[in-house]
Each structure stands twice: as structure tokens, then as C-alpha cells.
Design a protein around this motif. Structure first.
Motif, PDB file in Angstrom:
ATOM      1  N   PHE A  24      24.831 -47.134  70.301  1.00  0.00           N
ATOM      2  CA  PHE A  24      23.441 -46.708  70.186  1.00  0.00           C
ATOM      3  C   PHE A  24      23.337 -45.187  70.189  1.00  0.00           C
ATOM      4  N   THR A  25      24.137 -44.531  71.042  1.00  0.00           N
ATOM      5  CA  THR A  25      24.141 -43.072  71.103  1.00  0.00           C
ATOM      6  C   THR A  25      24.614 -42.471  69.783  1.00  0.00           C
ATOM      7  N   LEU A  26      25.661 -43.041  69.220  1.00  0.00           N
ATOM      8  CA  LEU A  26      26.177 -42.550  67.944  1.00  0.00           C
ATOM      9  C   LEU A  26      25.151 -42.723  66.830  1.00  0.00           C
ATOM     10  N   ILE A  27      24.428 -43.844  66.871  1.00  0.00           N
ATOM     11  CA  ILE A  27      23.384 -44.075  65.859  1.00  0.00           C
ATOM     12  C   ILE A  27      22.288 -43.029  65.967  1.00  0.00           C
ATOM     13  N   CYS A  28      21.953 -42.633  67.213  1.00  0.00           N
ATOM     14  CA  CYS A  28      20.913 -41.627  67.422  1.00  0.00           C
ATOM     15  C   CYS A  28      21.377 -40.232  67.002  1.00  0.00           C
ATOM     16  N   ILE A  29      22.658 -39.946  67.241  1.00  0.00           N
ATOM     17  CA  ILE A  29      23.190 -38.619  66.949  1.00  0.00           C
ATOM     18  C   ILE A  29      23.490 -38.437  65.468  1.00  0.00           C
ATOM     19  N   PHE A  30      23.886 -39.508  64.799  1.00  0.00           N
ATOM     20  CA  PHE A  30      24.367 -39.391  63.420  1.00  0.00           C
ATOM     21  C   PHE A  30      23.377 -38.717  62.465  1.00  0.00           C
ATOM     22  N   PRO A  31      22.057 -39.026  62.517  1.00  0.00           N
ATOM     23  CA  PRO A  31      21.142 -38.335  61.583  1.00  0.00           C
ATOM     24  C   PRO A  31      21.185 -36.814  61.706  1.00  0.00           C
ATOM     25  N   PHE A  32      21.294 -36.299  62.941  1.00  0.00           N
ATOM     26  CA  PHE A  32      21.393 -34.853  63.129  1.00  0.00           C
ATOM     27  C   PHE A  32      22.727 -34.327  62.598  1.00  0.00           C
ATOM     28  N   TYR A  33      23.781 -35.076  62.865  1.00  0.00           N
ATOM     29  CA  TYR A  33      25.104 -34.686  62.353  1.00  0.00           C
ATOM     30  C   TYR A  33      25.109 -34.700  60.828  1.00  0.00           C
ATOM     31  N   TYR A  34      24.502 -35.723  60.257  1.00  0.00           N
ATOM     32  CA  TYR A  34      24.446 -35.839  58.793  1.00  0.00           C
ATOM     33  C   TYR A  34      23.691 -34.659  58.180  1.00  0.00           C
ATOM     34  N   LEU A  35      22.557 -34.308  58.778  1.00  0.00           N
ATOM     35  CA  LEU A  35      21.804 -33.148  58.301  1.00  0.00           C
ATOM     36  C   LEU A  35      22.645 -31.885  58.375  1.00  0.00           C
ATOM     37  N   PHE A  36      23.308 -31.696  59.509  1.00  0.00           N
ATOM     38  CA  PHE A  36      24.059 -30.454  59.721  1.00  0.00           C
ATOM     39  C   PHE A  36      25.204 -30.307  58.732  1.00  0.00           C
ATOM     40  N   ILE A  37      26.013 -31.369  58.557  1.00  0.00           N
ATOM     41  CA  ILE A  37      27.165 -31.238  57.664  1.00  0.00           C
ATOM     42  C   ILE A  37      26.722 -31.040  56.216  1.00  0.00           C
TER      43      ILE A  37
END
Length: 300
Positions: A24-37
Motif C-alpha cells: 500500500f505504501t509503495l502504491i501511494c509513493i509510486f505516483p510521486f516517483y513516476y512524476l519525478f523520474i
């Protein structure tokens, strides 16, 4: 045997819980990570949707280009000012009114409390709101960003409920010692309600930072534009420019511009710039957040 079986089942349940919350934490973090990369990767690959997990062709040109927007510094100052001033006024007003509504000797306490709370359920609409703001001379006025948000019924409810959970004997002891209303509020109540104050600070700060519709309706003076409004305008202009370049046959110069910035790169860079400040501020108040919401939401 039963004890061993019970311990094994508890271990399995705990493992499953950890797996669930990690996922669940990874799912929440991934959109921010996706935007950043995507903001630091090759813009052409990003616009084609080829950047999903690992950045490619790393560069920081997108951030440098966005920071060169004309009027960005002034807009950032306006946004920071409205966030700090608006949040401070909202938190103070919510704390003081929430405190007053717990005092039985307050004149017309029940009437004024209901009068404030009823505004949560009824809204006149955009046009009456705009006419009211115009009659109050709040168009092209910085005060339009802070005055309407000072009274927040939801925050007042949270503070009032939180204060009602504090033993009345503390205030009574202070009154016996000769403390007045303001002394009790600032020296007794305020230190005890820090968790709920941190909670409404987050609510108010996020709302102030992200707001741009009031700028859209009330402000035409570019000196009062907020950061979100300026970036929103730039986003629309950049999207149109990218589409125009893509469909044109202007030659090598235009192709180079398209490679430097695309609608996708601008959209994602703008999103990151808007989100980053809140991501830094939020963890500071996180330790108070859950406690403040739980105690402020349910008495006792």
C-alpha cells in the motif's frame, strides 16, 4: 501444540499485514516517483510514455526552464505570504472560537455556534459570492486570499471537541488564582491543544497553497497572481506551444525546441513544483496529525 499453532498463525497474519502495508505504501509513493523520474528524463521518451520505472537521459533542464518563468518569484512570494498569513489567522480564529464555544457563560453561545456550523451545509453559489467579494472591495486585493478563510466551521468543531476533552478543573483552578479569559486561553488551553492545532494547520496550509480559483475569479493584477495560477497559465501555454511545434514543419530549430520541452514534461514538472513544498512541510506535523484528528473528532 495449540500454543505452537497459535504462534504460527499469528506470525503468518503479521507477515501478511506487513506485506499489505508495504504494498500500500509503495502504491501511494509510486505516483510521486513516476512524476519525478519523468521530469528528469529525456523529454522525448517521457512524452511517448517510455519512462515507467527507471529514468533515462537524466537532466534538470525542465526545472531550470520552469524557474525562468516571468513573474514566478513574485507569484511564489504571494503564495507563501497567503499560506503563512492565512494559516496563522485561521488557526488562531479556530482555536479562540472553539475555546469560546466551550464557555457556558458566553452570551448566545448555542445560537452563534449553530450560526457558524450551518454555513457548512448551505452555500449561496459562485455569483452571490463574487458579488459579495466585489462589494467588499476584495477584487484585486491581497486580503481576498486570507479574510474569507479565517472562519472555518470544521476546524472550530475539531478544536471545540478537543477542548471539551480537557479536564475543566484546570481552567477552574486558574480562575480561582485570578486568571482571566485571555490568560486561561493563552497559558492553559493553547499549550494543551497543540495536536489539534497542528492538524488544522496542515488542513489550512494545504488549502491555501493549492488554491488558485480565487485568483481566477477575483484577481486581474499580475502582481497578485499566485504560484499555482501562474504555473497553470504556463501549463496551458506550454501545452499549446508543444502541440503547435509538433504539427508544424518549421525545421530544425522548432524540432530542437520540441525536444527540449514537451507538454508532458511541463505538466509533470509543474505538478512536482506544486507538490514538493507540502511534502517537506507535512512530515513535520505528522506526529501530531493522527492524535489531533482522533481526539478532536470523538469526545472523551
Amino acid at each position: 501444540m495449540r500454543t505452537h499453532s497459535k504462534n504460527l498463525s499469528d506470525t503468518i497474519v503479521n507477515i501478511l499485514i506487513y506485506i499489505f502495508f508495504i504494498a500500500f505504501t509503495l502504491i501511494c509513493i509510486f505516483p510521486f516517483y513516476y512524476l519525478f523520474i519523468n521530469t528528469i528524463s529525456n523529454n522525448d521518451l517521457s512524452s511517448k510514455g517510455l519512462i515507467n520505472f527507471i529514468p533515462k537521459g537524466i537532466h534538470f533542464t525542465n526545472y531550470l526552464q520552469v524557474l525562468k518563468i516571468r513573474g514566478l518569484g513574485q507569484a511564489a512570494f504571494i503564495t507563501l505570504s497567503r499560506t503563512v498569513i492565512g494559516t496563522a489567522l485561521t488557526v488562531f480564529a479556530s482555536a479562540f472560537l472553539g475555546f469560546l464555544f466551550t464557555k457556558k457563560e458566553m452570551w448566545g453561545r448555542k445560537f452563534w455556534y449553530r450560526f457558524v456550523i450551518i454555513t457548512m451545509y448551505f452555500n449561496a453559489g459562485i455569483m452571490p459570492w463574487y458579488i459579495t467579494m466585489m462589494n467588499l472591495k476584495l477584487t484585486n486585493n491581497f486580503l481576498a486570499y486570507v479574510l474569507p478563510s479565517i472562519i472555518s466551521p470544521f476546524n472550530i468543531i475539531l478544536v471545540k471537541t478537543f477542548i471539551e476533552g480537557i479536564p475543566e478543573s484546570l481552567q477552574e483552578a486558574a480562575e480561582i488564582d485570578g486568571a482571566g479569559l485571555y490568560t486561561i486561553f493563552f497559558k492553559i488551553v493553547m499549550p494543551l491543544i497543540k495536536p489539534i492545532l497542528a492538524t488544522i494547520t496542515i488542513f489550512s496550509a494545504v488549502g491555501q497553497w493549492n488554491s488558485f480559483t480565487d485568483t481566477l475569479f477575483l484577481v486581474t493584477d499580475s502582481k497578485l497572481f499566485t504560484l499555482q495560477f501562474v504555473l497553470y497559465k504556463y501549463l496551458n501555454e506550454a501545452s499549446s506551444l508543444a502541440a503547435l511545434i509538433k504539427n508544424s514543419q518549421s525545421g530544425i530549430a522548432a524540432a530542437n525546441i520540441a525536444n527540449m520541452q514537451t507538454a508532458t514534461s511541463v505538466r509533470m514538472t509543474v505538478s512536482m513544483i506544486v507538490v514538493i513544498p507540502i511534502l517537506f512541510v507535512y512530515p513535520y506535523f505528522q506526529r501530531h496529525f493522527v492524535k489531533g484528528v482522533m481526539i478532536g473528532a470523538v469526545k472523551g
